[in-house]
Design an enzyme around this catalytic site. Structure first.
Site, PDB file in Angstrom:
ATOM      1  N   ARG A  35       0.820  -1.225   0.000  1.00 30.73           N
ATOM      2  CA  ARG A  35       0.000   0.000   0.000  1.00 30.73           C
ATOM      3  C   ARG A  35       0.850   1.271   0.000  1.00 30.73           C
ATOM      4  O   ARG A  35       0.451   2.272  -0.603  1.00 30.73           O
ATOM      5  CB  ARG A  35      -0.939  -0.005   1.206  1.00 30.73           C
ATOM      6  CG  ARG A  35      -2.064  -0.993   1.018  1.00 30.73           C
ATOM      7  CD  ARG A  35      -2.933  -1.084   2.233  1.00 30.73           C
ATOM      8  NE  ARG A  35      -4.093  -1.906   1.940  1.00 30.73           N
ATOM      9  CZ  ARG A  35      -4.888  -2.410   2.870  1.00 30.73           C
ATOM     10  NH1 ARG A  35      -4.653  -2.183   4.150  1.00 30.73           N
ATOM     11  NH2 ARG A  35      -5.920  -3.142   2.536  1.00 30.73           N
ATOM     12  N   LYS A 198     -18.235 -16.737   2.252  1.00 30.46           N
ATOM     13  CA  LYS A 198     -19.689 -16.628   2.293  1.00 30.46           C
ATOM     14  C   LYS A 198     -20.354 -16.008   1.076  1.00 30.46           C
ATOM     15  O   LYS A 198     -19.753 -15.194   0.383  1.00 30.46           O
ATOM     16  CB  LYS A 198     -20.074 -15.793   3.514  1.00 30.46           C
ATOM     17  CG  LYS A 198     -19.725 -16.492   4.816  1.00 30.46           C
ATOM     18  CD  LYS A 198     -20.095 -15.617   5.981  1.00 30.46           C
ATOM     19  CE  LYS A 198     -19.990 -16.392   7.283  1.00 30.46           C
ATOM     20  NZ  LYS A 198     -20.345 -15.555   8.420  1.00 30.46           N
ATOM     21  N   GLY A 354      -8.512  -8.806  -0.321  1.00 25.38           N
ATOM     22  CA  GLY A 354      -7.316  -9.153   0.461  1.00 25.38           C
ATOM     23  C   GLY A 354      -6.784 -10.549   0.196  1.00 25.38           C
ATOM     24  O   GLY A 354      -5.589 -10.725  -0.064  1.00 25.38           O
ATOM     25  N   GLY A 377     -13.197  -4.127   0.238  1.00 31.16           N
ATOM     26  CA  GLY A 377     -14.584  -3.672   0.399  1.00 31.16           C
ATOM     27  C   GLY A 377     -14.938  -2.593  -0.614  1.00 31.16           C
ATOM     28  O   GLY A 377     -16.033  -2.600  -1.189  1.00 31.16           O
TER      29      GLY A 377
HETATM   30  P1  AMP Z   1     -13.950 -13.791   2.251  1.00 29.15           P
HETATM   31  O1  AMP Z   1     -13.397 -12.906   3.330  1.00 29.15           O
HETATM   32  O2  AMP Z   1     -15.438 -13.973   2.284  1.00 29.15           O
HETATM   33  O3  AMP Z   1     -13.416 -13.442   0.884  1.00 29.15           O
HETATM   34  O4  AMP Z   1     -13.406 -15.251   2.589  1.00 29.15           O
HETATM   35  C1  AMP Z   1     -12.049 -15.585   2.597  1.00 29.15           C
HETATM   36  C2  AMP Z   1     -11.870 -16.832   3.411  1.00 29.15           C
HETATM   37  O5  AMP Z   1     -12.692 -17.867   2.887  1.00 29.15           O
HETATM   38  C3  AMP Z   1     -10.462 -17.385   3.432  1.00 29.15           C
HETATM   39  O6  AMP Z   1      -9.903 -17.174   4.695  1.00 29.15           O
HETATM   40  C4  AMP Z   1     -10.661 -18.875   3.142  1.00 29.15           C
HETATM   41  O7  AMP Z   1      -9.948 -19.697   4.037  1.00 29.15           O
HETATM   42  C5  AMP Z   1     -12.149 -19.076   3.341  1.00 29.15           C
HETATM   43  N1  AMP Z   1     -12.673 -20.208   2.595  1.00 29.15           N
HETATM   44  C6  AMP Z   1     -12.495 -20.492   1.299  1.00 29.15           C
HETATM   45  N2  AMP Z   1     -13.063 -21.664   0.982  1.00 29.15           N
HETATM   46  C7  AMP Z   1     -13.621 -22.155   2.097  1.00 29.15           C
HETATM   47  C8  AMP Z   1     -14.349 -23.331   2.414  1.00 29.15           C
HETATM   48  N3  AMP Z   1     -14.613 -24.260   1.485  1.00 29.15           N
HETATM   49  N4  AMP Z   1     -14.786 -23.501   3.689  1.00 29.15           N
HETATM   50  C9  AMP Z   1     -14.519 -22.575   4.614  1.00 29.15           C
HETATM   51  N5  AMP Z   1     -13.837 -21.443   4.390  1.00 29.15           N
HETATM   52  C10 AMP Z   1     -13.387 -21.225   3.143  1.00 29.15           C
END
Ligand code: AMP
Length: 396
Positions: A35, A198, A354, A377
């Site tokens: 950054r 999610k 990130g 974000g």
């Molecule tokens: P996000 O902040 O929503 O972009 O999510 C990122 C996180 O999703 C990372 O830390 C990954 O470890 C997690 N992630 C990716 N695939 C899976 C999965 N199949 N089950 C649980 N967590 C996951």
């Protein structure tokens, strides 16, 4: 678009909102300088014009008062070294020291202000606080894309005190230009790849992308909500029960809009959320209890890679699996490599968020991606079609 290239900064003090929210280790050493590095061209252009620079940023999440671990003074050695000059420091972003140091600042000099979030007024978008900051400089430059989706004092409110003298720095201008290139002028076929934990938080993104993309690839933890919504057995995988209907609607909408929606056909499953768990490959629609899917499988990868490598525009946000654990990183790694390969062959690729950016850096692929966004974000909100307060404040 007003950028720093529209101004001559000779004998002017540029007040720049930067995103110096960098990770520090326990010895206050910067562990990722991305950054700061991104903002150096903006600073250098202003100094080269014969202007001076006042830098303001937040760092971490202080509770509303000074905290040693969130002091921006820890950034001084690196910043001074990069700019090859002695960067000055005001240990309070407003008040006597900031006023004195900024008023005596000479052309070619740089002053760094202490963490803006040591004042709760920053996040509240307090007008009096904005005015005090504004009094320190002649031209306001916003170069902090990472906080552009926040209507904070230093990111948006302050702009009203510079009606004729406000503009984007190179980081902001680059982000807006490249995101617009993907969202408004994409060369087809256009493929978006979404992953991460999610579905919640990405629904608006998916909806907004639906009338732009030809292919929508879904992986990561979010895939299981879709698979369950379509009647699959997902065992103990991450599922958002309250989003099953919405996920089903998204699948239907993709069909009616002619968007090819790709969901994983197989997954790497584990009997615990651990790198030491037992693992096997399984049909993604048939995962037994208590196993859980933690990465996309080999047949899925084969299919996804084929789609990606046929694409002319690629947008990626969110890892394909729990890539922080070695046993579940293959999907994310190979998707990142596939995007790099497509880019080598002429596609335009934009990666943001990130975790995806961390993956690109981990696999040393940044140079083979067309544009790596600095905002997580902020990027998602821009894709959702929202007007970002930090962008609007400059344009209005
Ligand atoms: P996000 O902040 O929503 O972009 O999510 C990122 C996180 O999703 C990372 O830390 C990954 O470890 C997690 N992630 C990716 N695939 C899976 C999965 N199949 N089950 C649980 N967590 C996951």
């Amino acid at each position: 678009m007003q950028t720093i290239d529209n101004f001559n900064f000779k004998d002017k003090k540029a007040l720049i909102r930067v995103d110096f929210n960098v990770p520090l280790d326990s010895d206050y050493q910067i562990t990722d300088t991305t950054r700061i590095d991104a903002t150096l061209p903006t600073i250098r252009k202003i100094l080269a014009d014969g202007g001076s620079v006042i830098l303001m940023s937040h760092l971490g999440r202080p509770k509303g008062g000074p905290e040693e671990k969130f002091s921006l003074k820890h950034l001084l050695p690196y910043l001074s070294e990069q700019l090859k000059l002695n960067v000055k420091f005001a240990d309070d972003c407003i008040g006597q020291s900031a006023i004195e140091l900024s008023s005596t600042l000479k052309p070619g000099e740089v002053l760094l202000l202490e963490n803006l979030r040591f004042y709760k007024e920053e996040e509240k978008g307090d007008d009096a606080f904005s005015q005090k900051l504004a009094s320190l400089g002649d031209i306001y430059v916003n170069d902090a894309f990472g906080t552009a989706h926040r209507a904070h004092a230093s990111t948006a409110v302050i702009a009203r005190y510079f009606p004729q003298a406000r503009c984007f720095g190179y980081v902001m201008a680059g982000e807006v230009t490249h995101l617009d290139k993907v969202l408004k002028e994409a060369v087809h076929p256009f493929t978006a790849i979404l992953g991460g934990a999610k579905v919640s938080g990405k629904i608006e993104v998916i909806t907004h992308l639906m009338d732009k993309v030809d292919n929508l690839i879904i992986g990561g933890g979010m895939m299981f909500t879709f698979i369950k919504a379509l009647g699959g057995e997902v065992g103990n995988s991450l599922v958002e029960e309250d989003l099953l209907d919405i996920s089903r609607n998204i699948v239907e909408k993709a069909k009616t809009m002619g968007v090819s929606l790709y969901l994983p056909v197989d997954a790497v499953i584990a009997d615990a959320f651990s790198n030491d768990a037992n693992i096997k490959i399984c049909n993604a629609h048939d995962i037994p209890d208590p196993w859980m899917g933690l990465d996309i499988g080999p047949n899925t990868l084969h299919k996804f890679e084929h789609v990606i490598e046929q694409s002319s525009t690629i947008l990626w946000n969110g890892p394909m699996g729990v890539f922080e654990m070695r046993n579940f990183e293959e999907g994310t790694k190979r998707i990142a490599e596939s995007i790099a390969k497509a880019t080598d062959n002429g596609a335009f690729s934009l990666v943001g968020g990130g975790d995806s950016v961390a993956a690109i850096n981990k696999y040393d692929l940044a140079k083979r991606i067309s544009y790596v966004s600095t905002g997580g974000g902020a990027m998602l909100e821009y894709i959702e079609g929202k007007e970002l307060p930090g962008v609007k404040a400059i344009l209005d």
